[in-house]
Every structure is written in C-alpha cells, then in structure tokens.
Design a protein around this motif. Structure first.
Motif, PDB file in Angstrom:
ATOM      1  N   THR A   1      -8.046 -94.047 -30.660  1.00  0.00           N
ATOM      2  CA  THR A   1      -9.361 -93.484 -30.358  1.00  0.00           C
ATOM      3  C   THR A   1      -9.445 -92.921 -28.948  1.00  0.00           C
ATOM      4  N   LYS A   2      -8.679 -93.467 -28.034  1.00  0.00           N
ATOM      5  CA  LYS A   2      -8.742 -93.008 -26.640  1.00  0.00           C
ATOM      6  C   LYS A   2      -7.384 -92.409 -26.269  1.00  0.00           C
ATOM      7  N   GLU A   3      -6.957 -92.624 -25.034  1.00  0.00           N
ATOM      8  CA  GLU A   3      -5.692 -92.043 -24.603  1.00  0.00           C
ATOM      9  C   GLU A   3      -4.528 -92.625 -25.403  1.00  0.00           C
ATOM     10  N   ILE A   4      -3.520 -91.797 -25.634  1.00  0.00           N
ATOM     11  CA  ILE A   4      -2.305 -92.270 -26.293  1.00  0.00           C
ATOM     12  C   ILE A   4      -1.527 -93.119 -25.287  1.00  0.00           C
ATOM     13  N   PRO A   5      -1.257 -94.388 -25.592  1.00  0.00           N
ATOM     14  CA  PRO A   5      -0.578 -95.258 -24.626  1.00  0.00           C
ATOM     15  C   PRO A   5       0.751 -94.674 -24.162  1.00  0.00           C
ATOM     16  N   ASN A   6       1.013 -94.834 -22.884  1.00  0.00           N
ATOM     17  CA  ASN A   6       2.248 -94.306 -22.293  1.00  0.00           C
ATOM     18  C   ASN A   6       3.372 -95.320 -22.500  1.00  0.00           C
ATOM     19  N   LEU A   7       3.966 -95.260 -23.684  1.00  0.00           N
ATOM     20  CA  LEU A   7       5.016 -96.207 -24.066  1.00  0.00           C
ATOM     21  C   LEU A   7       6.351 -95.470 -24.214  1.00  0.00           C
ATOM     22  N   PRO A   8       7.472 -96.169 -24.009  1.00  0.00           N
ATOM     23  CA  PRO A   8       8.791 -95.526 -24.121  1.00  0.00           C
ATOM     24  C   PRO A   8       9.192 -95.366 -25.594  1.00  0.00           C
ATOM     25  N   ILE A   9       8.629 -94.379 -26.252  1.00  0.00           N
ATOM     26  CA  ILE A   9       8.837 -94.210 -27.688  1.00  0.00           C
ATOM     27  C   ILE A   9      10.305 -93.977 -28.017  1.00  0.00           C
ATOM     28  N   ASP A  10      11.094 -93.480 -27.041  1.00  0.00           N
ATOM     29  CA  ASP A  10      12.515 -93.248 -27.270  1.00  0.00           C
ATOM     30  C   ASP A  10      13.293 -94.551 -27.353  1.00  0.00           C
ATOM     31  N   ARG A  11      12.622 -95.685 -27.115  1.00  0.00           N
ATOM     32  CA  ARG A  11      13.264 -96.990 -27.242  1.00  0.00           C
ATOM     33  C   ARG A  11      12.655 -97.817 -28.377  1.00  0.00           C
ATOM     34  N   VAL A  12      11.706 -97.223 -29.088  1.00  0.00           N
ATOM     35  CA  VAL A  12      11.111 -97.867 -30.269  1.00  0.00           C
ATOM     36  C   VAL A  12      11.835 -97.331 -31.501  1.00  0.00           C
TER      37      VAL A  12
ATOM     38  N   TYR B   1      -9.980 -90.216 -40.480  1.00  0.00           N
ATOM     39  CA  TYR B   1      -9.859 -90.939 -39.217  1.00  0.00           C
ATOM     40  C   TYR B   1     -10.102 -90.012 -38.029  1.00  0.00           C
ATOM     41  N   LYS B   2      -9.659 -88.772 -38.146  1.00  0.00           N
ATOM     42  CA  LYS B   2      -9.922 -87.803 -37.070  1.00  0.00           C
ATOM     43  C   LYS B   2     -11.425 -87.608 -36.875  1.00  0.00           C
ATOM     44  N   LYS B   3     -12.170 -87.594 -37.986  1.00  0.00           N
ATOM     45  CA  LYS B   3     -13.623 -87.445 -37.895  1.00  0.00           C
ATOM     46  C   LYS B   3     -14.265 -88.646 -37.203  1.00  0.00           C
ATOM     47  N   SER B   4     -13.568 -89.797 -37.243  1.00  0.00           N
ATOM     48  CA  SER B   4     -14.074 -91.003 -36.570  1.00  0.00           C
ATOM     49  C   SER B   4     -13.570 -91.111 -35.138  1.00  0.00           C
ATOM     50  N   GLY B   5     -12.906 -90.052 -34.652  1.00  0.00           N
ATOM     51  CA  GLY B   5     -12.500 -90.025 -33.250  1.00  0.00           C
ATOM     52  C   GLY B   5     -11.061 -90.393 -32.974  1.00  0.00           C
ATOM     53  N   PHE B   6     -10.255 -90.572 -34.015  1.00  0.00           N
ATOM     54  CA  PHE B   6      -8.849 -90.911 -33.813  1.00  0.00           C
ATOM     55  C   PHE B   6      -8.004 -89.641 -33.651  1.00  0.00           C
ATOM     56  N   GLN B   7      -6.967 -89.734 -32.825  1.00  0.00           N
ATOM     57  CA  GLN B   7      -6.013 -88.640 -32.670  1.00  0.00           C
ATOM     58  C   GLN B   7      -4.611 -89.150 -32.975  1.00  0.00           C
ATOM     59  N   ILE B   8      -3.776 -88.262 -33.505  1.00  0.00           N
ATOM     60  CA  ILE B   8      -2.418 -88.641 -33.893  1.00  0.00           C
ATOM     61  C   ILE B   8      -1.503 -88.682 -32.671  1.00  0.00           C
ATOM     62  N   ALA B   9      -0.769 -89.788 -32.542  1.00  0.00           N
ATOM     63  CA  ALA B   9       0.238 -89.906 -31.489  1.00  0.00           C
ATOM     64  C   ALA B   9       1.619 -89.483 -32.007  1.00  0.00           C
ATOM     65  N   TYR B  10       1.969 -89.971 -33.179  1.00  0.00           N
ATOM     66  CA  TYR B  10       3.238 -89.619 -33.828  1.00  0.00           C
ATOM     67  C   TYR B  10       3.181 -90.110 -35.265  1.00  0.00           C
ATOM     68  N   LYS B  11       4.153 -89.725 -36.046  1.00  0.00           N
ATOM     69  CA  LYS B  11       4.241 -90.187 -37.425  1.00  0.00           C
ATOM     70  C   LYS B  11       5.251 -91.324 -37.518  1.00  0.00           C
ATOM     71  N   ASN B  12       4.949 -92.290 -38.367  1.00  0.00           N
ATOM     72  CA  ASN B  12       5.906 -93.331 -38.721  1.00  0.00           C
ATOM     73  C   ASN B  12       6.456 -93.032 -40.108  1.00  0.00           C
ATOM     74  N   ILE B  13       7.752 -92.923 -40.207  1.00  0.00           N
ATOM     75  CA  ILE B  13       8.388 -92.638 -41.495  1.00  0.00           C
ATOM     76  C   ILE B  13       9.110 -93.899 -41.958  1.00  0.00           C
ATOM     77  N   ARG B  14       8.770 -94.359 -43.153  1.00  0.00           N
ATOM     78  CA  ARG B  14       9.438 -95.534 -43.706  1.00  0.00           C
ATOM     79  C   ARG B  14      10.721 -95.111 -44.401  1.00  0.00           C
ATOM     80  N   TYR B  15      11.808 -95.746 -43.984  1.00  0.00           N
ATOM     81  CA  TYR B  15      13.118 -95.501 -44.580  1.00  0.00           C
ATOM     82  C   TYR B  15      13.568 -96.720 -45.367  1.00  0.00           C
ATOM     83  N   GLN B  16      14.338 -96.458 -46.411  1.00  0.00           N
ATOM     84  CA  GLN B  16      14.869 -97.516 -47.269  1.00  0.00           C
ATOM     85  C   GLN B  16      16.386 -97.463 -47.276  1.00  0.00           C
TER      86      GLN B  16
END
Length: 281
Positions: A261-272, A115-130
């Motif tokens: 693919t573009k800018e990482i959205p400016n979202l309140p990740i501390d509330r997600v 995905y990085k080769k296709s122009g995507f950049q990582i914003a954060y990781k999502n960890i699935r918990y059970q």
C-alpha cells in the motif's frame, strides 16, 4: 445488501485449520502445519466471516509491528460470492491493520486490479515452480538449529520489512520440516526451509548472499525429499533465481504479485531466491 446475520469476528486457533483447508481447495497448496506458525505471529490477525453462524469466508491481517502488516487467506466460499460479504471481511482486515502501516499481500492474477483500486501497487511477481526432490547432499550445509537464534533473526530481517522472531521460532520447528544454513567465515550467509504441503513439499524461504550458496541450499533441500513434488515461489525480479530454476528445468505452475500500500520496501531482492509464504509474506 449484506444480510444482518453476517458477522466478521476473530478466529479461534482451531479455525485457522479451516482457512488452510479452504486455501488448499483454491489450489494454493499451503503447508500442512502452517497454522501454528501463523497463529502465534498475531493471535488477533485471523478473521472469519459467518452467515447465520456458518463460516463462509476468511482473511488474515497479521500485524508484524506498528509499521508493517500482511494480508492473506482472502477467501469467500464460491456459493457465497457476489453478495458483498468479501468486501466486509476485507474492510474489517484493513481497519485492523490501520492506515499507518505499510500493508503487503500476494495477489492472484484475477484480483490484482481490485487490489490496485484499494491502493496497492505491484513490487514484483512471484512465480511458483515445481520440481522433484532428490539428488546428492552438497558439502558445507549445516543444520540451521546449530546457528544462534539471534543471528538467524538478524540475518532474516535483511530480507523482510520487519523483524519476525515469533514467526521464525515456530516456522523452523514445524513437524516434518527441515531447515538448513550455510556459513562463511563463521557467519550465516544463507538459509532455507522445506516443509510438507497438502501436495508434496514447499521451499520457503530461501535467502542467500549469492547464487552459489543458494544453489547449494536448494540442492540440500531437494535431497531431503527424494521423489516428492517440490514447489517454491520465486521473485521474477531476481534474475539469478530465474536462472537457477531454468538450469534445473523446473516448471512454472502458478503466479501472484507481491503488492504494497505504501513504499515498496528496499530489500535485496537479488538475494531472495524463494519467498517464505504467500499468506504471511
């Protein structure tokens, strides 16, 4: 070389159920009734790859508006991998969403470099918990359907790159699901949804103005489904969310990366405290 009898076309509504079945086979544990919510969000955004009339792969490319889209369900059946079929499906999806949109996805670890080769950049990781459902219903929890839908849409768009009223209307009405809200001074300050998955139940989203509200909603969603396995995807960038799952001794079982693919959205990740889904964001 891609065979001449390989085509990529728009899915019919009934074929989205096939994509969900494939996703379950990949171990992604999609919701049992997600298909209708997904389809209604963008009826042209689900693509099927067919080889000589046989479905062999799929992808979703949902256009929320003219500025934002989201990719998911990128699957090629194992026996048909390595032939370039997946790349044709991918390119069709990217062409559908176009170069002007910021495009998001949740990438499994094995595919993140591609995905990085296709122009995507990582914003954060999502960890699935059970964890396991159960416990006592806390005070202050309300049925989300008692909140005006307009207020819900306005609250939700604080946490997502686009308004998504069509999606939300169907998401909170899924069969066998529960949606709770939390009010403060008469205003919505948090909400969460739990829905049946192929295994157990999935929480998502869980948005809240602070950790205490998130924990109350989390307890309420667990209490709705005693003894059942419960899963939810937590952004690792939210320290309060990680603290919450550690207090409840939940186990990490799966990981993806939210990428754009573009800018990482400016979202309140501390509330997600839990993302909505890995397929539509």
């Amino acid at each position: 070389m891609i065979p001449d009898d390989f085509i990529v076309r728009t899915m019919k509504r009934s074929e989205i159920d096939l994509a969900i079945t494939w996703a379950a086979s990949e171990g992604w544990n999609p919701g049992r009734y997600d298909a209708e919510s997904f389809y209604q969000t963008d009826k042209n955004g689900f693509l099927l790859g067919e080889l000589n009339g046989e479905p062999v792969g799929c992808i979703s490319a949902v256009a929320y508006d003219q500025h934002f889209g989201f990719l998911g369900f990128y699957i090629v059946k194992p026996q048909f991998r390595g032939q370039g079929l997946g790349m044709k499906i991918w390119k069709t999806a990217m062409d559908y969403l176009g170069a002007d949109r910021n495009i998001g996805l949740d990438g499994v670890v094995a595919q993140q470099d591609n995905y990085k080769k296709s122009g995507f950049q990582i914003a954060y990781k999502n960890i699935r918990y059970q964890g396991v459902g159960g416990g006592v219903m806390p005070a202050g929890i309300i049925d989300l359907k008692t909140v005006s839908f307009e207020e819900l849409v306005a609250y939700d768009c604080q946490f997502f790159p686009s308004k998504r009223p069509v999606f939300l209307r169907h998401w909170i009405e899924q069969p066998e699901s529960t949606a709770f809200g939390f009010l403060k001074n008469g205003y919505l300050v948090g909400y969460g949804v739990i829905r049946p998955a192929h295994t157990g139940f999935r929480i998502g989203p869980l948005f809240a103005n602070d950790e205490q509200i998130a924990e109350a909603l989390f307890q309420a969603l667990l209490a709705e489904n005693p003894h059942a396995p419960v899963f939810f995807d937590v952004p690792d960038a939210n320290v309060q969310a990680i603290n919450l799952v550690q207090r409840y001794q939940l186990e990490p079982v799966f990981q993806t990366a939210r990428m754009y693919t573009k800018e990482i959205p400016n979202l309140p990740i501390d509330r997600v405290f839990a993302v909505t889904s890995l397929e539509l964001g």
